[in-house]
Design an enzyme around this catalytic site. Structure first.
Site, mmCIF file in Angstrom:
data_model
loop_
_atom_site.group_PDB
_atom_site.id
_atom_site.type_symbol
_atom_site.label_atom_id
_atom_site.label_comp_id
_atom_site.label_asym_id
_atom_site.label_seq_id
_atom_site.Cartn_x
_atom_site.Cartn_y
_atom_site.Cartn_z
ATOM 1 N N SER A 87 -18.029 1.317 -22.628
ATOM 2 C CA SER A 87 -18.970 0.252 -22.962
ATOM 3 C C SER A 87 -18.598 -1.014 -22.208
ATOM 4 C CB SER A 87 -18.969 -0.020 -24.471
ATOM 5 O OG SER A 87 -19.999 -0.928 -24.825
ATOM 6 N N ASP A 88 -19.616 -1.794 -21.865
ATOM 7 C CA ASP A 88 -19.377 -3.059 -21.193
ATOM 8 C C ASP A 88 -20.468 -4.041 -21.590
ATOM 9 O OD1 ASP A 88 -17.666 -4.368 -18.934
ATOM 10 O OD2 ASP A 88 -19.728 -4.891 -18.429
ATOM 11 N N GLN A 89 -20.096 -5.293 -21.722
ATOM 12 C CA GLN A 89 -21.064 -6.308 -22.117
ATOM 13 C C GLN A 89 -21.090 -7.444 -21.098
ATOM 14 O OE1 GLN A 89 -20.643 -9.208 -25.583
ATOM 15 N NE2 GLN A 89 -22.093 -7.740 -26.439
ATOM 16 N N ALA A 124 -23.995 -2.403 -22.537
ATOM 17 C CA ALA A 124 -24.200 -1.069 -21.985
ATOM 18 C C ALA A 124 -23.247 -0.075 -22.631
ATOM 19 C CB ALA A 124 -23.993 -1.081 -20.480
#
Length: 216
Positions: A87-89, A124
């Protein structure tokens, strides 16, 4: 159903791994009450030149999951199935990406710029199956409108919460909620860093037993 997204057998519960160094994502995943391990992926998180915020978040989420999945496959059989969560923000304001402030001064400058304005958070998520190399990837967008607060209030918040490791400097799960005027999202956990509604949808797509009845 394509082989790349084949369901699990009824008895199988593969290893689940969270590819992240974030304690916030770990705490969110613990809400599902399913067993998982944590492995920190070593990747370069620098945005590519000309890359959109959405593209950055999606690329990094999948890259984190694939990095860990590849490491787990070394010396093991592909039949040993592992599902890896990445996950990435990326937060965006006025068309520019907003990073983690790292200091009180930078955080205050971020909040001063964003007060009374709307910020987009791209959260994401990617789920990679080590047995097939298949990836389910999605971007969950959250629109956040900040209150128009004075510097004294912003400074007081930062000294109480010290959110210097959070993009945008506002921890909505804590005191940061007082900074916000509105949140618009399909997934309330996305803003914290790990969209659990999207994740459970992905796990259910491969028949991972999230709500598994305990043996009597």
């Amino acid at each position: 159903m394509p082989d790349s997204l084949k369901p699990l057998s009824n008895q199988a519960r593969p290893r689940l791994v969270l590819a992240s160094s974030s304690r916030y994502r770990r705490e969110l995943l613990e809400r599902l009450r399913i067993p998982f391990d944590v492995i920190v992926p070593a990747i370069d998180e620098t945005p590519h030149a000309g890359e959109t915020p959405e593209a950055t978040a999606l690329r990094l989420a999948e890259a984190k999951a694939r990095k860990v999945a590849a490491e787990l496959q070394v010396g093991t059989s592909r039949s040993e199935r592992t599902l890896v969560i990445g996950s990435d923000q990326v937060a965006t304001f006025d068309g520019h990406q907003i990073g983690k402030p790292g200091s009180h001064e930078n955080a205050l400058a971020q909040l001063q710029a964003m007060r009374g304005r709307e910020v987009l958070f791209h959260s994401a998520l990617s789920l990679v199956d080590s047995a097939t190399d298949a990836a389910q990837t999605v971007d969950v967008i959250t629109r956040v409108r900040f209150r128009d607060l004075p510097d004294t209030a912003l400074d007081a918040y930062l000294r109480a919460e010290t959110p210097y490791d959070c993009a945008g400097s506002a921890k909505s799960e804590g005191l940061g909620i007082a900074l916000l005027d509105a949140i618009d999202s399909d997934d309330p956990t996305a803003l914290i860093g790990l969209p659990l509604i999207a994740l459970t949808r992905m796990l259910m797509a491969v028949s991972y037993p999230i709500l598994k009845a305990e043996a009597a």
